[in-house]
Motif scaffolding. Structure first.
Motif, PDB file in Angstrom:
ATOM      1  N   LYS A   1       0.821  -1.195   0.000  1.00  0.00           N
ATOM      2  CA  LYS A   1       0.000   0.000   0.000  1.00  0.00           C
ATOM      3  C   LYS A   1       0.864   1.257   0.000  1.00  0.00           C
ATOM      4  CE  LYS A   1      -3.843  -2.205   2.452  1.00  0.00           C
ATOM      5  NZ  LYS A   1      -4.733  -2.153   3.643  1.00  0.00           N
ATOM      6  N   ASN A   2       0.217   2.382  -0.400  1.00  0.00           N
ATOM      7  CA  ASN A   2       0.944   3.653  -0.465  1.00  0.00           C
ATOM      8  C   ASN A   2       1.531   4.046   0.883  1.00  0.00           C
ATOM      9  OD1 ASN A   2       0.450   3.926  -3.176  1.00  0.00           O
ATOM     10  ND2 ASN A   2      -1.269   5.334  -2.925  1.00  0.00           N
ATOM     11  N   ALA A   3       0.795   3.764   1.966  1.00  0.00           N
ATOM     12  CA  ALA A   3       1.294   4.110   3.304  1.00  0.00           C
ATOM     13  C   ALA A   3       2.572   3.338   3.622  1.00  0.00           C
ATOM     14  CB  ALA A   3       0.224   3.816   4.349  1.00  0.00           C
ATOM     15  N   ASN A   4       2.617   2.080   3.206  1.00  0.00           N
ATOM     16  CA  ASN A   4       3.816   1.276   3.438  1.00  0.00           C
ATOM     17  C   ASN A   4       4.978   1.768   2.584  1.00  0.00           C
ATOM     18  OD1 ASN A   4       2.464  -0.381   5.275  1.00  0.00           O
ATOM     19  ND2 ASN A   4       1.757  -1.774   3.673  1.00  0.00           N
ATOM     20  N   TYR A   5       4.673   2.144   1.341  1.00  0.00           N
ATOM     21  CA  TYR A   5       5.716   2.710   0.478  1.00  0.00           C
ATOM     22  C   TYR A   5       6.248   4.013   1.063  1.00  0.00           C
ATOM     23  CZ  TYR A   5       5.821  -0.315  -3.635  1.00  0.00           C
ATOM     24  OH  TYR A   5       6.040  -1.364  -4.494  1.00  0.00           O
ATOM     25  N   ALA A   6       5.365   4.801   1.655  1.00  0.00           N
ATOM     26  CA  ALA A   6       5.793   6.066   2.259  1.00  0.00           C
ATOM     27  C   ALA A   6       6.780   5.808   3.390  1.00  0.00           C
ATOM     28  CB  ALA A   6       4.582   6.838   2.773  1.00  0.00           C
ATOM     29  N   LYS A   7       6.488   4.826   4.239  1.00  0.00           N
ATOM     30  CA  LYS A   7       7.400   4.490   5.335  1.00  0.00           C
ATOM     31  C   LYS A   7       8.711   3.934   4.795  1.00  0.00           C
ATOM     32  CE  LYS A   7       3.692   3.452   8.621  1.00  0.00           C
ATOM     33  NZ  LYS A   7       3.053   2.397   9.448  1.00  0.00           N
ATOM     34  N   LEU A   8       8.613   3.073   3.786  1.00  0.00           N
ATOM     35  CA  LEU A   8       9.810   2.463   3.211  1.00  0.00           C
ATOM     36  C   LEU A   8      10.721   3.513   2.587  1.00  0.00           C
ATOM     37  CD1 LEU A   8      11.513   0.030   2.328  1.00  0.00           C
ATOM     38  CD2 LEU A   8      10.021  -0.165   0.313  1.00  0.00           C
ATOM     39  N   THR A   9      10.165   4.388   1.764  1.00  0.00           N
ATOM     40  CA  THR A   9      10.991   5.387   1.086  1.00  0.00           C
ATOM     41  C   THR A   9      11.573   6.401   2.077  1.00  0.00           C
ATOM     42  OG1 THR A   9       8.973   6.658   0.585  1.00  0.00           O
ATOM     43  CG2 THR A   9       9.820   5.200  -1.130  1.00  0.00           C
ATOM     44  N   THR A  10      10.797   6.750   3.104  1.00  0.00           N
ATOM     45  CA  THR A  10      11.328   7.652   4.133  1.00  0.00           C
ATOM     46  C   THR A  10      12.522   7.021   4.825  1.00  0.00           C
ATOM     47  OG1 THR A  10       9.144   8.627   4.519  1.00  0.00           O
ATOM     48  CG2 THR A  10      10.792   8.910   6.250  1.00  0.00           C
ATOM     49  N   GLY A  11      12.401   5.739   5.149  1.00  0.00           N
ATOM     50  CA  GLY A  11      13.515   5.035   5.777  1.00  0.00           C
ATOM     51  C   GLY A  11      14.721   4.930   4.872  1.00  0.00           C
ATOM     52  N   LEU A  12      14.480   4.653   3.580  1.00  0.00           N
ATOM     53  CA  LEU A  12      15.585   4.539   2.633  1.00  0.00           C
ATOM     54  C   LEU A  12      16.308   5.871   2.461  1.00  0.00           C
ATOM     55  CD1 LEU A  12      14.010   2.256  -0.128  1.00  0.00           C
ATOM     56  CD2 LEU A  12      15.778   1.639   1.538  1.00  0.00           C
ATOM     57  N   ILE A  13      15.548   6.950   2.417  1.00  0.00           N
ATOM     58  CA  ILE A  13      16.171   8.274   2.290  1.00  0.00           C
ATOM     59  C   ILE A  13      17.024   8.584   3.509  1.00  0.00           C
ATOM     60  CG2 ILE A  13      15.685  10.757   2.210  1.00  0.00           C
ATOM     61  CD1 ILE A  13      13.252  10.101   0.453  1.00  0.00           C
ATOM     62  N   PHE A  14      16.530   8.220   4.682  1.00  0.00           N
ATOM     63  CA  PHE A  14      17.285   8.457   5.910  1.00  0.00           C
ATOM     64  C   PHE A  14      18.578   7.638   5.919  1.00  0.00           C
ATOM     65  CE2 PHE A  14      18.099   7.517  10.482  1.00  0.00           C
ATOM     66  CZ  PHE A  14      18.372   8.807  10.885  1.00  0.00           C
ATOM     67  N   VAL A  15      18.490   6.374   5.522  1.00  0.00           N
ATOM     68  CA  VAL A  15      19.687   5.523   5.456  1.00  0.00           C
ATOM     69  C   VAL A  15      20.668   6.065   4.421  1.00  0.00           C
ATOM     70  CG1 VAL A  15      20.526   3.224   4.834  1.00  0.00           C
ATOM     71  CG2 VAL A  15      18.505   3.463   6.283  1.00  0.00           C
ATOM     72  N   TRP A  16      20.135   6.496   3.297  1.00  0.00           N
ATOM     73  CA  TRP A  16      20.965   7.085   2.236  1.00  0.00           C
ATOM     74  C   TRP A  16      21.732   8.284   2.772  1.00  0.00           C
ATOM     75  CZ3 TRP A  16      18.250   9.970  -2.379  1.00  0.00           C
ATOM     76  CH2 TRP A  16      19.225  10.525  -3.215  1.00  0.00           C
ATOM     77  N   PHE A  17      21.045   9.156   3.503  1.00  0.00           N
ATOM     78  CA  PHE A  17      21.713  10.327   4.082  1.00  0.00           C
ATOM     79  C   PHE A  17      22.825   9.904   5.039  1.00  0.00           C
ATOM     80  CE2 PHE A  17      22.078  13.379   7.580  1.00  0.00           C
ATOM     81  CZ  PHE A  17      22.424  14.529   6.886  1.00  0.00           C
ATOM     82  N   LEU A  18      22.550   8.919   5.888  1.00  0.00           N
ATOM     83  CA  LEU A  18      23.565   8.463   6.842  1.00  0.00           C
ATOM     84  C   LEU A  18      24.771   7.856   6.121  1.00  0.00           C
ATOM     85  CD1 LEU A  18      21.410   6.832   9.674  1.00  0.00           C
ATOM     86  CD2 LEU A  18      22.488   9.095   9.641  1.00  0.00           C
TER      87      LEU A  18
END
Length: 212
Positions: A2-19
């Motif tokens: 679902k879109n809500a799950n994709y939102a959580k996934l992409t937010t997490g990936l962006i955060f990991v990418w930044f780190l």
């Protein structure tokens, strides 16, 4: 998914990418010898964009999630690029060469200043072409800045080096901010293409008369 799950996934990936960008910069993994092309920095720009494009091309649910995002909000994010004045400041202190700092700085400032106007007034089907044109200008600015940075030693072998772009905090611009802004431009253009397709479908439908 679902879109809500994709939102959580992409937010997490962006955060990991930044780190990861932060950690790699802290360990000086993006530094190269002055007589060598900045290959690690170039890969740091291209790999996230490549992953995004492959993911979007291969996954219809991911594309649906991207098209559920608000293009106006995504365009507002580009206002952060007004921080491009940092390039001009580094140029004035002879830390960055002019052929990189001046177009990158003024280009980012122009995109950052106009982003709120575009988000409010152009992010709709009525101004689809103008909206796409602005997004393409933003992409051109990013590509030109990265290209100038990569080719700096070829342009002026004995001039000011671009080493500052491989060190914190400036290294976060090419390794995180540039690919992220590029991806946001791509998503907004995808939205505008969808506007065109939806309009074509509406125009193509036959009109049904209503009985009086």
């Amino acid at each position: 998914m679902k879109n809500a799950n994709y939102a959580k996934l992409t937010t997490g990936l962006i955060f990991v990418w930044f780190l990861l960008s932060l950690a790699a910069s802290a360990k000086h993994l993006f530094r190269t010898n002055p007589d060598q092309p900045p290959l690690p920095l170039g890969l740091a720009v291209l790999i996230p964009i490549g992953i995004f494009l492959v993911w979007a091309a291969a996954s219809q649910p991911f594309r649906q999630f991207l098209l559920s995002l608000n293009p106006s909000t995504l365009t507002y994010v580009q206002a952060w690029r007004i921080a491009g004045f940092v390039f001009l400041a580094l140029y004035s202190y002879r830390i960055l060469p002019g052929h990189l700092a001046l177009p990158a700085g003024w280009g980012d400032i122009a995109i950052g200043i106009t982003a709120p106007f575009v988000a409010i007034n152009l992010a709709n089907p009525r101004f689809r072409k103008s909206f796409i044109f602005w997004q393409l200008l933003g992409i051109t600015d990013l590509v030109a800045a990265v290209g100038m940075g990569v080719a700096s030693r070829l342009i002026n072998p004995h001039g000011i080096a671009t080493d500052a772009m491989t060190l914190l905090p400036m290294s976060l611009i090419p390794t995180f901010a540039v690919p992220l802004f590029m991806i946001l431009h791509f998503i907004c253009i995808a939205h505008a293409r969808q506007w065109h397709e939806q309009r074509s479908q509406v125009i193509g439908k036959p009109l049904h008369s209503t009985a009086l």
